[in-house]
Design a protein around this motif. Structure first.
Motif, PDB file in Angstrom:
ATOM      1  N   ALA A   1       0.872  -1.311  -0.028  1.00 22.34           N
ATOM      2  CA  ALA A   1      -0.064  -0.065   0.098  1.00 22.34           C
ATOM      3  C   ALA A   1       0.825   1.254  -0.032  1.00 22.34           C
ATOM      4  O   ALA A   1       0.621   2.208  -0.632  1.00 22.34           O
ATOM      5  CB  ALA A   1      -1.004   0.176   1.262  1.00 22.34           C
ATOM      6  N   SER A   2       1.945   1.287   0.788  1.00 23.61           N
ATOM      7  CA  SER A   2       2.905   2.378   0.849  1.00 23.61           C
ATOM      8  C   SER A   2       3.641   2.777  -0.683  1.00 23.61           C
ATOM      9  O   SER A   2       3.873   3.686  -0.910  1.00 23.61           O
ATOM     10  CB  SER A   2       4.018   1.969   1.861  1.00 23.61           C
ATOM     11  OG  SER A   2       3.501   2.128   3.045  1.00 23.61           O
ATOM     12  N   LEU A   3       4.005   1.526  -1.204  1.00 19.34           N
ATOM     13  CA  LEU A   3       4.425   1.563  -2.721  1.00 19.34           C
ATOM     14  C   LEU A   3       3.346   2.198  -3.662  1.00 19.34           C
ATOM     15  O   LEU A   3       3.961   3.217  -4.463  1.00 19.34           O
ATOM     16  CB  LEU A   3       4.860   0.180  -3.194  1.00 19.34           C
ATOM     17  CG  LEU A   3       5.175   0.199  -4.499  1.00 19.34           C
ATOM     18  CD1 LEU A   3       6.822   0.912  -4.930  1.00 19.34           C
ATOM     19  CD2 LEU A   3       5.734  -1.078  -5.110  1.00 19.34           C
ATOM     20  N   TYR A   4       2.158   1.860  -3.528  1.00 19.44           N
ATOM     21  CA  TYR A   4       1.033   2.454  -4.499  1.00 19.44           C
ATOM     22  C   TYR A   4       1.034   4.002  -3.974  1.00 19.44           C
ATOM     23  O   TYR A   4       0.567   4.696  -4.749  1.00 19.44           O
ATOM     24  CB  TYR A   4      -0.151   1.715  -4.486  1.00 19.44           C
ATOM     25  CG  TYR A   4      -0.068   0.441  -5.155  1.00 19.44           C
ATOM     26  CD1 TYR A   4      -0.109   0.535  -6.634  1.00 19.44           C
ATOM     27  CD2 TYR A   4      -0.124  -0.889  -4.684  1.00 19.44           C
ATOM     28  CE1 TYR A   4      -0.242  -0.370  -7.393  1.00 19.44           C
ATOM     29  CE2 TYR A   4       0.092  -1.889  -5.482  1.00 19.44           C
ATOM     30  CZ  TYR A   4       0.016  -1.641  -6.813  1.00 19.44           C
ATOM     31  OH  TYR A   4       0.139  -2.704  -7.596  1.00 19.44           O
ATOM     32  N   ARG A   5       1.286   4.487  -2.855  1.00 22.45           N
ATOM     33  CA  ARG A   5       1.146   5.830  -2.608  1.00 22.45           C
ATOM     34  C   ARG A   5       2.281   6.673  -3.261  1.00 22.45           C
ATOM     35  O   ARG A   5       1.841   7.767  -3.620  1.00 22.45           O
ATOM     36  CB  ARG A   5       1.306   6.127  -0.941  1.00 22.45           C
ATOM     37  CG  ARG A   5       0.520   7.109  -0.450  1.00 22.45           C
ATOM     38  CD  ARG A   5       0.835   7.356   1.140  1.00 22.45           C
ATOM     39  NE  ARG A   5       0.694   5.997   1.933  1.00 22.45           N
ATOM     40  CZ  ARG A   5       1.177   5.696   2.935  1.00 22.45           C
ATOM     41  NH1 ARG A   5       1.697   6.334   3.609  1.00 22.45           N
ATOM     42  NH2 ARG A   5       0.782   4.354   3.476  1.00 22.45           N
ATOM     43  N   TYR A   6       3.373   6.010  -3.692  1.00 21.59           N
ATOM     44  CA  TYR A   6       4.332   6.774  -4.358  1.00 21.59           C
ATOM     45  C   TYR A   6       4.457   6.523  -5.901  1.00 21.59           C
ATOM     46  O   TYR A   6       4.651   7.476  -6.575  1.00 21.59           O
ATOM     47  CB  TYR A   6       5.749   6.074  -3.869  1.00 21.59           C
ATOM     48  CG  TYR A   6       6.220   6.438  -2.392  1.00 21.59           C
ATOM     49  CD1 TYR A   6       6.372   7.745  -2.001  1.00 21.59           C
ATOM     50  CD2 TYR A   6       6.100   5.643  -1.334  1.00 21.59           C
ATOM     51  CE1 TYR A   6       6.628   8.043  -0.513  1.00 21.59           C
ATOM     52  CE2 TYR A   6       6.305   5.702  -0.138  1.00 21.59           C
ATOM     53  CZ  TYR A   6       6.444   7.107   0.288  1.00 21.59           C
ATOM     54  OH  TYR A   6       6.599   7.027   1.647  1.00 21.59           O
ATOM     55  N   PHE A   7       4.101   5.351  -6.326  1.00 24.61           N
ATOM     56  CA  PHE A   7       3.972   5.011  -7.647  1.00 24.61           C
ATOM     57  C   PHE A   7       2.727   4.021  -7.944  1.00 24.61           C
ATOM     58  O   PHE A   7       2.566   2.963  -7.289  1.00 24.61           O
ATOM     59  CB  PHE A   7       5.033   4.203  -8.169  1.00 24.61           C
ATOM     60  CG  PHE A   7       6.593   4.841  -7.920  1.00 24.61           C
ATOM     61  CD1 PHE A   7       6.848   5.975  -8.839  1.00 24.61           C
ATOM     62  CD2 PHE A   7       7.080   4.444  -6.699  1.00 24.61           C
ATOM     63  CE1 PHE A   7       7.974   6.613  -8.657  1.00 24.61           C
ATOM     64  CE2 PHE A   7       8.545   5.309  -6.516  1.00 24.61           C
ATOM     65  CZ  PHE A   7       8.861   6.103  -7.268  1.00 24.61           C
ATOM     66  N   ASN A   8       1.989   4.409  -8.788  1.00 23.01           N
ATOM     67  CA  ASN A   8       0.480   3.665  -9.031  1.00 23.01           C
ATOM     68  C   ASN A   8       0.912   2.545  -9.890  1.00 23.01           C
ATOM     69  O   ASN A   8      -0.001   1.617  -9.681  1.00 23.01           O
ATOM     70  CB  ASN A   8      -0.354   4.715  -9.894  1.00 23.01           C
ATOM     71  CG  ASN A   8      -0.842   5.700  -9.006  1.00 23.01           C
ATOM     72  OD1 ASN A   8      -0.960   5.459  -7.692  1.00 23.01           O
ATOM     73  ND2 ASN A   8      -0.858   6.885  -9.542  1.00 23.01           N
ATOM     74  N   THR A   9       1.661   2.405 -10.843  1.00 23.33           N
ATOM     75  CA  THR A   9       1.794   1.478 -11.477  1.00 23.33           C
ATOM     76  C   THR A   9       3.721   1.066 -11.884  1.00 23.33           C
ATOM     77  O   THR A   9       4.466   1.946 -11.482  1.00 23.33           O
ATOM     78  CB  THR A   9       1.571   1.502 -13.007  1.00 23.33           C
ATOM     79  OG1 THR A   9       2.089   2.748 -13.751  1.00 23.33           O
ATOM     80  CG2 THR A   9       0.093   1.838 -12.937  1.00 23.33           C
ATOM     81  N   LYS A  10       3.902  -0.131 -12.267  1.00 28.83           N
ATOM     82  CA  LYS A  10       5.318  -0.405 -12.633  1.00 28.83           C
ATOM     83  C   LYS A  10       5.965   0.701 -13.710  1.00 28.83           C
ATOM     84  O   LYS A  10       6.972   1.003 -13.911  1.00 28.83           O
ATOM     85  CB  LYS A  10       5.507  -1.872 -13.115  1.00 28.83           C
ATOM     86  CG  LYS A  10       5.507  -2.888 -12.197  1.00 28.83           C
ATOM     87  CD  LYS A  10       6.040  -4.165 -12.366  1.00 28.83           C
ATOM     88  CE  LYS A  10       5.034  -4.559 -13.714  1.00 28.83           C
ATOM     89  NZ  LYS A  10       5.315  -6.179 -14.107  1.00 28.83           N
TER      90      LYS A  10
END
Length: 64
Positions: free
Chosen positions: A52-61
């Motif tokens: 969830a934290s990763l998606y806060r910074y970047f929405n997709t690869k």
């Protein structure tokens, strides 16, 4: 040293450091496994952050 002399990193600085860590980890995994064979979960795990934290910074690869 008094508490008032201890400076905490700014939220902007913390975000920049986390984004850099994610990018470094993603680059390592992309280089090793290829982009298609690397999941967002792999990147989060390698960067020691939650998905969830990763998606806060970047929405997709692709955004990474």
């Amino acid at each position: 040293m008094a508490n008032s002399e201890i400076q905490k990193p700014s939220p902007k600085k913390i975000r920049q450091e986390r984004e850099k860590k994610v990018l470094d980890c993603a680059f390592t995994l992309f280089s090793k496994n290829g982009i298609d064979n690397t999941s967002m979960t792999d990147i989060a795990k390698h960067a020691n952050i939650g998905v969830a934290s990763l998606y806060r910074y970047f929405n997709t690869k692709e955004q990474i």
